[in-house]
Motif scaffolding. Structure first.
Motif, mmCIF file in Angstrom:
data_model
loop_
_atom_site.group_PDB
_atom_site.id
_atom_site.type_symbol
_atom_site.label_atom_id
_atom_site.label_comp_id
_atom_site.label_asym_id
_atom_site.label_seq_id
_atom_site.Cartn_x
_atom_site.Cartn_y
_atom_site.Cartn_z
ATOM 1 N N LEU A 393 1.756 15.234 0.439
ATOM 2 C CA LEU A 393 1.693 13.930 -0.282
ATOM 3 C C LEU A 393 2.634 12.743 0.538
ATOM 4 N N SER A 394 3.803 13.292 1.076
ATOM 5 C CA SER A 394 4.708 12.280 1.715
ATOM 6 C C SER A 394 4.092 11.817 2.784
ATOM 7 N N ALA A 395 3.822 12.510 3.672
ATOM 8 C CA ALA A 395 3.011 12.367 5.271
ATOM 9 C C ALA A 395 1.851 11.563 4.917
ATOM 10 N N LEU A 396 0.817 12.064 3.832
ATOM 11 C CA LEU A 396 -0.227 11.367 3.588
ATOM 12 C C LEU A 396 0.049 9.573 3.303
ATOM 13 N N GLY A 397 1.147 9.877 2.296
ATOM 14 C CA GLY A 397 1.728 8.186 1.990
ATOM 15 C C GLY A 397 2.014 7.500 3.111
ATOM 16 N N THR A 398 2.545 7.999 4.086
ATOM 17 C CA THR A 398 3.027 7.267 5.239
ATOM 18 C C THR A 398 1.998 6.784 6.102
ATOM 19 N N LYS A 399 0.883 7.445 5.989
ATOM 20 C CA LYS A 399 -0.320 7.106 6.696
ATOM 21 C C LYS A 399 -1.214 5.963 6.256
ATOM 22 N N LEU A 400 -1.080 6.080 4.723
ATOM 23 C CA LEU A 400 -1.678 4.955 3.925
ATOM 24 C C LEU A 400 -0.718 3.850 3.755
ATOM 25 N N ALA A 401 0.392 3.771 4.195
ATOM 26 C CA ALA A 401 1.352 2.670 3.828
ATOM 27 C C ALA A 401 1.547 2.575 2.328
ATOM 28 N N MET A 402 1.970 3.772 1.863
ATOM 29 C CA MET A 402 2.298 4.103 0.198
ATOM 30 C C MET A 402 3.506 5.046 0.382
ATOM 31 N N ASN A 403 4.205 4.950 -0.942
ATOM 32 C CA ASN A 403 5.122 5.878 -1.193
ATOM 33 C C ASN A 403 4.602 7.185 -1.683
ATOM 34 N N LYS A 404 5.273 8.395 -1.963
ATOM 35 C CA LYS A 404 4.629 9.509 -2.448
ATOM 36 C C LYS A 404 4.062 9.112 -3.979
ATOM 37 N N ASP A 405 4.715 8.783 -4.717
ATOM 38 C CA ASP A 405 4.096 8.550 -6.091
ATOM 39 C C ASP A 405 2.835 7.780 -5.949
ATOM 40 N N ALA A 407 0.882 7.342 -3.329
ATOM 41 C CA ALA A 407 -0.135 8.039 -2.868
ATOM 42 C C ALA A 407 -0.771 9.008 -3.852
ATOM 43 N N GLU A 408 0.098 9.634 -4.639
ATOM 44 C CA GLU A 408 -0.342 10.807 -5.499
ATOM 45 C C GLU A 408 -1.367 9.962 -6.604
ATOM 46 N N ARG A 409 -1.050 8.962 -7.227
ATOM 47 C CA ARG A 409 -2.035 8.273 -7.969
ATOM 48 C C ARG A 409 -3.121 7.854 -7.302
ATOM 49 N N TRP A 410 -3.163 7.146 -6.235
ATOM 50 C CA TRP A 410 -4.162 6.556 -5.551
ATOM 51 C C TRP A 410 -5.142 8.097 -5.298
ATOM 52 N N ILE A 411 -4.601 9.100 -4.799
ATOM 53 C CA ILE A 411 -5.495 10.345 -4.511
ATOM 54 C C ILE A 411 -6.186 10.903 -5.730
ATOM 55 N N VAL A 412 -5.339 10.961 -6.902
ATOM 56 C CA VAL A 412 -5.854 11.137 -8.278
ATOM 57 C C VAL A 412 -7.308 10.451 -8.674
ATOM 58 N N ASP A 413 -6.998 9.114 -8.412
ATOM 59 C CA ASP A 413 -8.226 8.227 -8.738
ATOM 60 C C ASP A 413 -9.469 8.379 -7.793
ATOM 61 N N LEU A 414 -9.065 8.704 -6.711
ATOM 62 C CA LEU A 414 -9.966 8.800 -5.343
ATOM 63 C C LEU A 414 -10.771 10.002 -5.812
ATOM 64 N N ILE A 415 -10.071 11.093 -6.212
ATOM 65 C CA ILE A 415 -10.778 12.593 -6.420
ATOM 66 C C ILE A 415 -11.702 12.275 -7.659
ATOM 67 N N ARG A 416 -11.192 11.609 -8.486
ATOM 68 C CA ARG A 416 -11.929 11.500 -9.754
ATOM 69 C C ARG A 416 -13.185 10.488 -9.505
ATOM 70 N N GLY A 429 4.035 19.361 -3.749
ATOM 71 C CA GLY A 429 3.999 18.057 -3.215
ATOM 72 C C GLY A 429 2.837 17.896 -2.355
ATOM 73 N N CYS A 430 1.696 18.369 -2.569
ATOM 74 C CA CYS A 430 0.526 18.454 -1.527
ATOM 75 C C CYS A 430 -0.667 18.383 -2.263
ATOM 76 N N VAL A 431 -1.877 18.119 -1.349
ATOM 77 C CA VAL A 431 -3.136 18.126 -1.790
ATOM 78 C C VAL A 431 -3.819 19.493 -1.228
ATOM 79 N N ILE A 432 -4.558 20.047 -1.750
ATOM 80 C CA ILE A 432 -5.249 21.070 -1.216
ATOM 81 C C ILE A 432 -6.790 20.992 -1.346
#
Length: 483
Positions: A393-405, A407-416, A429-432
């Protein structure tokens, strides 16, 4: 062209949200320069006063007087047709009797010269800035050359029609020639009518009636193809006309993006002949095609009820083919190239930052900046997930210009919302990501979808070769007979 795009630049749809900022005096001076060849004298005088102040130049006063005199002369020259159009009952009777055409109106002292003056009057109104009036007149002018299907008649209407046209049964209308419904039911198009259709498109853009403008784009497109296929237009001129239509369609489709405009833009730009126009004459338009594909790709996925679908994949495949044929560099195009061709996520991140600057200063895209950036982040995530099973999540947040938290909220919304096959492991702290495989049915459809187009192209090329061979053979036979 008969109706110049200068008017669109002068008084067309503008962005008043302050997203594009230029010096007010520079904009006014540019508008004044564009106004010179038009008849919008009052508008030019107002701009001149705002720039220079003081008295109005005598040149402008003389031009105003000349414009009013010419307008009055044109109105007199087609007064009989104006009066008939204003008489709705009489016009309805002529339409019902099949006499609403140039030839039949001669009985009312409305000659072909009067009809031509009416067209010139419409063009003059357009140049004066009366776009709604010009549009209404052009609709009347087009209707005089059109053959729409006969309306369903009541018993009373049938009796009136039988009286107006004795000797004809009501069923005879079914056998009458009907014009092309894609070109306002015109039976044929020549250079003069094509200019009128361009004028109709210009008017619809300038009054900002985007639904009608979309119909006008289709009419111009159908007319160009009709004239090109019947050898009324040379291939070079047809290419030029298609290039112009691509540019004008930007006004229509980007201003109607919420109602399917982007899908229409992608369909037009991906049409084979218009794709050739982009790669040959206008590679810079690949920016707008790329942006449109990214913005409507998720719509297709949501409509299909899945995170990925064949239509969305085919859109990206067609886009990449166009990009590879265009020698044009642009941050938006390079962003997609980095992700889909090079799989260079670091460069894509840099290009995405450049995209935001380009979008903010682009006339058509500036209002889509936030939506584009959101879709671009989703696109990065989708492509990153395609080649990774487990993502930090930390590495993905860096690529998306977001912090870890974030990025996690954004990905949860995206998955939903996007119905992605993925889950978040909060402890690690990862996405599978789950496995996403394309079904056999989808693979077959993707591989065979373009077979008809390819077969038609092969047949056309074969016919061309055979025709050339036949001509060459006939030429040799003539030469041998002469000897």
């Amino acid at each position: 062209m008969g109706f110049d795009i200068e008017n669109i630049a002068v008084s067309g749809p503008a962005h008043d949200d302050g997203s594009i900022k230029y010096d007010a005096k520079d904009v006014a001076a540019a508008r004044l320069a564009l106004l010179k060849p038009t008849h919008m004298v009052d508008y030019a005088i107002d701009i001149h006063k705002s720039l220079e102040g003081g008295t109005v130049p005598k040149e402008m006063e003389n031009k105003k007087a000349t414009t009013l005199k010419e307008l009055e002369e044109l109105e007199k020259g087609c007064k009989s047709l104006h009066d008939l159009v204003a008489n709705e009952d009489e016009k309805a009777k002529l339409v019902a009797a099949g006499k609403w055409n140039v030839q039949a109106l001669a009985d009312f002292q409305i000659t072909e010269q009067v009809v031509e003056t009416y067209r010139q009057h419409a063009k003059f109104k357009f140049e004066c800035g009366d776009y709604k009036g010009a549009r209404d007149m052009l609709e009347v002018y087009i209707s005089l050359f059109a053959k729409p299907p006969a309306p369903a008649n009541s018993a009373e209407d049938e009796e009136l029609l039988a009286y107006a046209t004795p000797g004809k049964s009501s069923q005879s209308n079914e056998k009458e020639e009907i014009g092309n419904p894609n070109i306002y039911y015109l039976t044929s198009v020549d250079d003069s009518l094509l200019q009128v259709l361009w004028g109709k498109l210009s008017c619809e853009i300038l009054v900002e009636d985007w639904e009608a403008a979309s119909v006008a784009v289709d009419a111009v497109k159908a007319s160009i193809e009709s004239m090109a296929s019947s050898n009324q237009m040379s291939p070079l001129k047809a290419l030029s006309q298609r290039t112009w239509l691509l540019h004008w369609s930007l006004f229509v489709y980007w201003n109607n993006s919420a109602k399917g405009g982007l899908e229409q833009l992608v369909e037009l730009f991906h049409t084979e002949r218009y794709k050739q126009a982009i790669t040959t004459n206008a590679p810079h338009l690949s920016r707008y095609l790329t942006a449109a594909v990214l913005l409507c790709k998720r719509r297709l996925s949501k409509k299909a009820g899945t995170g990925s679908n064949p239509d969305a994949r085919r859109l990206m495949k067609n886009l990449i083919n166009v990009m590879q044929d265009c020698e044009h560099t642009d941050p938006i195009v390079e962003f997609v190239n980095c992700l889909c061709v090079k799989f260079d996520f670091e460069s894509a991140q840099t290009k995405l930052a450049d995209c935001e600057k380009v979008l903010a200063s682009d006339f058509f895209l500036c209002k889509q900046t936030d939506l584009f950036m959101e879709e671009a982040r989703v696109f990065v995530f989708e492509n990153y997930c395609r080649i990774h099973h487990k993502i930090d999540l930390s590495a993905l947040g860096t690529k998306l210009a977001m912090n870890k938290d974030e990025a996690e909220r954004w990905i949860v919304d995206l998955i939903r919302n996007a119905d992605l096959d993925a889950k978040i492991d909060s402890e690690e702290g990862c996405v599978i990501m789950g496995g996403t495989t394309q079904s056999i049915y989808e693979q077959v459809m993707d591989r065979t979808r373009d077979l008809n187009i390819r077969s038609a192209t092969l047949i056309q090329n074969l016919n061309t070769v055979l025709n050339e061979a036949r001509k060459e053979k006939e030429k040799k036979e003539r030469a041998s007979r002469e000897e």
